[in-house]
Design a protein around this motif. Structure first.
Motif, PDB file in Angstrom:
ATOM      1  N   ALA B 269       0.852  -1.186   0.000  1.00 24.05           N
ATOM      2  CA  ALA B 269       0.000   0.000   0.000  1.00 24.05           C
ATOM      3  C   ALA B 269       0.885   1.233   0.000  1.00 24.05           C
ATOM      4  N   LYS B 270       0.333   2.310  -0.518  1.00 21.83           N
ATOM      5  CA  LYS B 270       1.034   3.572  -0.453  1.00 21.83           C
ATOM      6  C   LYS B 270       0.359   4.391   0.649  1.00 21.83           C
ATOM      7  N   ALA B 271       1.154   4.785   1.626  1.00 22.61           N
ATOM      8  CA  ALA B 271       0.580   5.550   2.733  1.00 22.61           C
ATOM      9  C   ALA B 271       1.179   6.940   2.764  1.00 22.61           C
ATOM     10  N   SER B 272       0.297   7.913   2.868  1.00 23.50           N
ATOM     11  CA  SER B 272       0.754   9.280   2.981  1.00 23.50           C
ATOM     12  C   SER B 272       0.439   9.730   4.409  1.00 23.50           C
ATOM     13  N   ASP B 276       3.244  16.628  12.440  1.00 25.08           N
ATOM     14  CA  ASP B 276       3.910  17.909  12.696  1.00 25.08           C
ATOM     15  C   ASP B 276       4.044  18.744  11.431  1.00 25.08           C
ATOM     16  N   GLY B 277       3.011  18.742  10.629  1.00 23.71           N
ATOM     17  CA  GLY B 277       2.979  19.605   9.461  1.00 23.71           C
ATOM     18  C   GLY B 277       3.719  19.091   8.237  1.00 23.71           C
ATOM     19  N   ALA B 278       4.447  17.970   8.397  1.00 20.77           N
ATOM     20  CA  ALA B 278       5.178  17.430   7.251  1.00 20.77           C
ATOM     21  C   ALA B 278       4.517  16.136   6.793  1.00 20.77           C
ATOM     22  N   THR B 279       4.455  15.941   5.475  1.00 23.44           N
ATOM     23  CA  THR B 279       3.834  14.735   4.949  1.00 23.44           C
ATOM     24  C   THR B 279       4.876  13.869   4.264  1.00 23.44           C
ATOM     25  N   GLN B 280       4.866  12.602   4.623  1.00 22.72           N
ATOM     26  CA  GLN B 280       5.770  11.647   3.973  1.00 22.72           C
ATOM     27  C   GLN B 280       4.916  10.603   3.285  1.00 22.72           C
ATOM     28  N   THR B 281       5.291  10.246   2.066  1.00 21.31           N
ATOM     29  CA  THR B 281       4.580   9.167   1.398  1.00 21.31           C
ATOM     30  C   THR B 281       5.489   7.952   1.350  1.00 21.31           C
ATOM     31  N   ILE B 282       4.960   6.852   1.839  1.00 22.29           N
ATOM     32  CA  ILE B 282       5.801   5.660   1.940  1.00 22.29           C
ATOM     33  C   ILE B 282       5.101   4.453   1.343  1.00 22.29           C
ATOM     34  N   GLU B 283       5.902   3.480   0.937  1.00 19.94           N
ATOM     35  CA  GLU B 283       5.355   2.185   0.525  1.00 19.94           C
ATOM     36  C   GLU B 283       5.369   1.309   1.764  1.00 19.94           C
ATOM     37  N   MET B 284       4.283   0.620   2.014  1.00 20.74           N
ATOM     38  CA  MET B 284       4.263  -0.233   3.201  1.00 20.74           C
ATOM     39  C   MET B 284       3.500  -1.524   2.940  1.00 20.74           C
ATOM     40  N   LYS B 286       0.795  -4.418   3.644  1.00 12.30           N
ATOM     41  CA  LYS B 286      -0.527  -4.290   4.263  1.00 12.30           C
ATOM     42  C   LYS B 286      -0.658  -5.056   5.581  1.00 12.30           C
ATOM     43  N   ASP B 287       0.368  -5.848   5.905  1.00 10.74           N
ATOM     44  CA  ASP B 287       0.292  -6.528   7.206  1.00 10.74           C
ATOM     45  C   ASP B 287       1.092  -5.779   8.277  1.00 10.74           C
ATOM     46  N   THR B 288       1.404  -4.529   7.985  1.00 10.58           N
ATOM     47  CA  THR B 288       2.071  -3.682   8.979  1.00 10.58           C
ATOM     48  C   THR B 288       1.092  -2.606   9.422  1.00 10.58           C
ATOM     49  N   THR B 289       1.181  -2.238  10.682  1.00  9.70           N
ATOM     50  CA  THR B 289       0.274  -1.171  11.128  1.00  9.70           C
ATOM     51  C   THR B 289       0.774   0.177  10.630  1.00  9.70           C
ATOM     52  N   ILE B 290      -0.148   1.103  10.563  1.00 13.01           N
ATOM     53  CA  ILE B 290       0.191   2.467  10.159  1.00 13.01           C
ATOM     54  C   ILE B 290       1.269   3.026  11.086  1.00 13.01           C
ATOM     55  N   LEU B 291       1.119   2.765  12.370  1.00 12.58           N
ATOM     56  CA  LEU B 291       2.088   3.281  13.339  1.00 12.58           C
ATOM     57  C   LEU B 291       3.478   2.718  13.075  1.00 12.58           C
ATOM     58  N   ASP B 292       3.563   1.388  12.924  1.00 11.81           N
ATOM     59  CA  ASP B 292       4.875   0.784  12.708  1.00 11.81           C
ATOM     60  C   ASP B 292       5.498   1.277  11.400  1.00 11.81           C
ATOM     61  N   ALA B 293       4.657   1.440  10.392  1.00 10.38           N
ATOM     62  CA  ALA B 293       5.176   1.942   9.119  1.00 10.38           C
ATOM     63  C   ALA B 293       5.764   3.340   9.300  1.00 10.38           C
ATOM     64  N   ALA B 294       5.074   4.157  10.066  1.00 13.99           N
ATOM     65  CA  ALA B 294       5.580   5.518  10.320  1.00 13.99           C
ATOM     66  C   ALA B 294       6.886   5.461  11.103  1.00 13.99           C
ATOM     67  N   LEU B 295       6.902   4.627  12.132  1.00 13.44           N
ATOM     68  CA  LEU B 295       8.115   4.512  12.959  1.00 13.44           C
ATOM     69  C   LEU B 295       9.282   3.954  12.137  1.00 13.44           C
ATOM     70  N   PHE B 346      -4.457  -1.477   9.906  1.00 12.28           N
ATOM     71  CA  PHE B 346      -3.752  -1.989   8.720  1.00 12.28           C
ATOM     72  C   PHE B 346      -4.443  -1.447   7.473  1.00 12.28           C
ATOM     73  N   PRO B 347      -3.662  -1.093   6.442  1.00 10.97           N
ATOM     74  CA  PRO B 347      -4.292  -0.574   5.220  1.00 10.97           C
ATOM     75  C   PRO B 347      -5.119  -1.664   4.520  1.00 10.97           C
ATOM     76  N   LEU B 348      -6.285  -1.281   4.048  1.00 11.74           N
ATOM     77  CA  LEU B 348      -7.094  -2.192   3.242  1.00 11.74           C
ATOM     78  C   LEU B 348      -6.991  -1.813   1.769  1.00 11.74           C
ATOM     79  N   THR B 349      -6.954  -0.502   1.509  1.00  6.91           N
ATOM     80  CA  THR B 349      -6.869  -0.033   0.129  1.00  6.91           C
ATOM     81  C   THR B 349      -5.405   0.223  -0.239  1.00  6.91           C
ATOM     82  N   ASP B 350      -5.165   0.379  -1.524  1.00  4.11           N
ATOM     83  CA  ASP B 350      -3.788   0.567  -1.988  1.00  4.11           C
ATOM     84  C   ASP B 350      -3.249   1.937  -1.637  1.00  4.11           C
ATOM     85  N   ASN B 351      -4.164   2.847  -1.386  1.00  2.00           N
ATOM     86  CA  ASN B 351      -3.787   4.208  -1.037  1.00  2.00           C
ATOM     87  C   ASN B 351      -4.437   4.597   0.274  1.00  2.00           C
TER      88      ASN B 351
END
Lengths: 252, 358
Positions: B269-272, B276-284, B286-295, B346-351
């Motif tokens: 999935a692609k997660a944006s 703190d005002g900054a946006t990062q777009t990452i590939e992650m 789908k079996d990873t949590t949003i939090l872990d992907a950010a960390l 966990f992401p369900l959609t690709d974006n």
């Protein structure tokens, strides 16, 4: 009425927040982290110390240890109830983690947290017997005093008030440890106590965390920090060195 | 966690043109839970076009009046306060959580203290509760209220305050400071600022030397100015009690946008992620949590328990869908608005687009 002001600029000018209804999201997150760190450390500290109660050499020592366990648990409860006002499930929180779990004595985790709780790294190390527990309690008790003095000024008034109420209770724990250590040194051989001081000193020192200028600035703007970690650590080190040396021991 | 209870409106009347005083009676045996302490507030919830809004209002009744009463001033564009002022009527049922808040000090009949209260506009409500209770329960104490308003017409509880002055002659004093209406004494015209406070202290209208505790409830700049003046005149943080209900409580929230391209593929999935005002777009994965992907991507995302109980890691999903596997902290209305616990999602959609700043 005066013109409107954003919460952010209000905080940056030293404003105080008083209830969950108007804390900004990032403020909420940092505040929750701060509270979780305190609650987890108190719960882990109390749980670790509970196992030591029976090793107290006399009934007075066991009473002191039991009192410390009781009061640290009570302090955790005070702060956890504030987390509850932000939506944390307090009943589950208290039980979601095995607070007495410890790593190996020689594990090397620096200042990092474990995966599933926010306790300060120092609370991941196991105590080895009564004297070791007393030493740890003295060194960490002094660190808590320095940290609570800092956090008693946070911009969330209910938490600042809780910390102000907790500070003298925690200060008493460090005093009990100091009294206990004086008594121990009458009987115990100094070398083994010194070994404990050497073991705990760097670990307690690490609990002040690393200095990160950007992060400190961000937290200052929110009114959640005032002083750099280095400075707090230096204050603790100076105060505690004096106490340890007075007892005829050497600081780390 | 606190629960909502039903309360019946037993009385409602206007105190000024755009503010009502609502008397409430807990039903279904919840009376005990609404045994408040002076200065506390109630949090109400109400549906507006299918969306739940929550608003907190301070209790204005004293402990010894035997009633539960809140004051609600209408705010321009405020759905809840407008509804309370225009549509709410006797016999209606509203829902509120039990009283909360720590805007009070312990009372003791033996006390001989000097209290000082500052209220701006509708900030009078908790201060009124405090001063009524204090005057009744501490016969040896005195209370001075500095009450800031635009003009005479906007002074909430004006008559009630006059009555209290007569009841507690010599123990209760009110100084009305009006922004636009001229008064006999120049000092009482204008805003309650740091300088105005200093003048009130200097001229002896307020005996600041002997004040034991000060209460402040008003808009942000007023709170800052008063607190500064009090500290400059020797009061410690322990002696100053604040209550802030920001004038700008968060507005209505838009529903999250579901991405049109919801078709899901493979495990990536692609997660944006905004923090703190900054946006990062990452590939992650789908079996990873949003939090872990950010960390994992060196973002300093907030978390504590990682077990779905504390809510520290809350973020808002703006686009796409995630699955939150555990939730012991967020309430239904928050979930409806798109909030999730990132440690359990966990992401369900690709974006997916998530924001920690909202």
């Amino acid at each position: 009425m005066p013109e409107d002001m954003s919460i952010e600029s209000y905080l940056a000018q030293g404003g105080v927040l008083t209830n969950p209804s108007n804390v900004p999201p990032r403020y909420r997150a940092e505040l929750m982290k701060l509270m979780a760190t305190f609650v987890d450390s108190e719960l882990a500290g109390a749980a670790g110390f509970a196992d030591i109660i029976n090793q107290g050499p006399g009934i007075k020592e066991r009473i002191a240890a039991a009192k410390i366990v009781l009061e640290k648990t009570d302090n955790a409860d005070r702060v956890l109830s504030i987390m509850g006002e932000f939506g944390a499930n307090t009943a589950r929180y208290a039980n979601h983690h095995p607070w007495s779990a410890r790593l190996d004595r020689d594990a090397d985790i620096g200042a990092s947290r474990s995966e599933h709780d926010m306790r300060l790294a120092v609370f991941n190390y196991p105590l080895q017997g009564w004297a070791d527990a007393v030493v740890m309690n003295l060194l960490m008790g002094r660190a808590v005093a320095v940290q609570l003095a800092e956090f008693s000024m946070v911009s969330y008034q209910p938490l600042a008030e809780a910390f102000r109420a907790i500070a003298p209770v925690e200060a008493r724990h460090a005093e009990l440890a100091e009294e206990g250590l004086i008594k121990l040194l009458e009987a115990e051989d100094k070398a083994s106590v010194q070994t404990s001081v050497d073991y705990w000193w760097p670990r307690v020192a690490a609990s002040f965390g690393s200095s990160d200028a950007d992060r400190l600035k961000a937290l200052k703007t929110l009114g959640l920090r005032r002083t750099d970690s280095q400075e707090l650590r230096a204050r603790w080190s100076a105060e505690t060195t004096a106490i340890v040396e007075k007892l005829g021991l050497t600081a780390g | 966690m606190a629960r909502f209870h039903d309360l019946e409106v037993t009385d409602i009347h206007k105190t000024i043109r755009d503010a009502v005083v609502v008397t409430l009676k807990p039903v279904n045996g919840a009376a005990e839970e609404f045994d408040f302490t002076q200065g506390q507030y109630l949090t109400f919830r109400q549906d507006f076009e299918g969306e739940e809004l929550r608003r907190s209002y301070s209790i204005c009744a004293g402990k010894d009046e035997g009633i539960l009463q809140v004051g609600i001033k209408r705010v321009d564009g405020g759905a809840f306060s407008t509804w309370a002022n225009e549509d709410l009527k006797v016999g209606d049922t509203v829902q509120a959580m039990p009283p909360m808040g720590g805007f009070f000090t312990e009372l003791n009949a033996a006390n001989e203290k000097q209290y000082l209260g500052f209220a701006g506009g509708s900030g009078i409500t908790p201060v009124l509760s405090i001063l009524k209770t204090t005057l009744a329960r501490e016969p040896g104490s005195t209370f001075t209220l500095v009450y800031a308003n635009k003009g005479v017409n906007t002074i909430m509880f004006r008559e009630e305050l006059e009555d209290l002055k007569n009841t507690y002659m010599g123990r209760f004093n009110v100084i009305h400071v009006l922004e636009s209406d001229a008064q006999e004494i120049d000092l009482f015209t204008g805003l309650v600022t740091e300088e105005k406070c200093a003048d009130l202290f200097k001229t002896g209208w307020i005996d600041i030397e002997n004040v034991d505790t000060a209460f402040i409830c008003g808009p942000e700049p007023m709170m800052l100015g008063i607190a500064k003046a009090l500290r400059d005149h020797g009061l410690t943080d322990n002696q100053i009690k604040f209550e802030l209900f920001a004038s700008a409580q968060p507005g209505r929230l838009k529903r999250k946008v579901v991405s049109k391209d919801a078709a899901s593929s493979a495990n990536q999935a692609k997660a944006s992620i905004t923090l703190d005002g900054a946006t990062q777009t990452i590939e992650m994965p789908k079996d990873t949590t949003i939090l872990d992907a950010a960390l994992d991507n060196a973002m300093d995302a907030p978390y504590a328990c990682k077990a779905g109980v504390c809510s520290t890691c809350r973020c808002k999903v703006l686009e796409g869908e995630v699955e939150m596997v555990t939730n012991h902290a967020l309430e239904d209305y928050e979930v409806e608005k798109g909030y999730v616990l990132s440690c359990q999602s966990f992401p369900l959609t690709d974006n997916v687009v998530v924001d920690f700043d909202q």
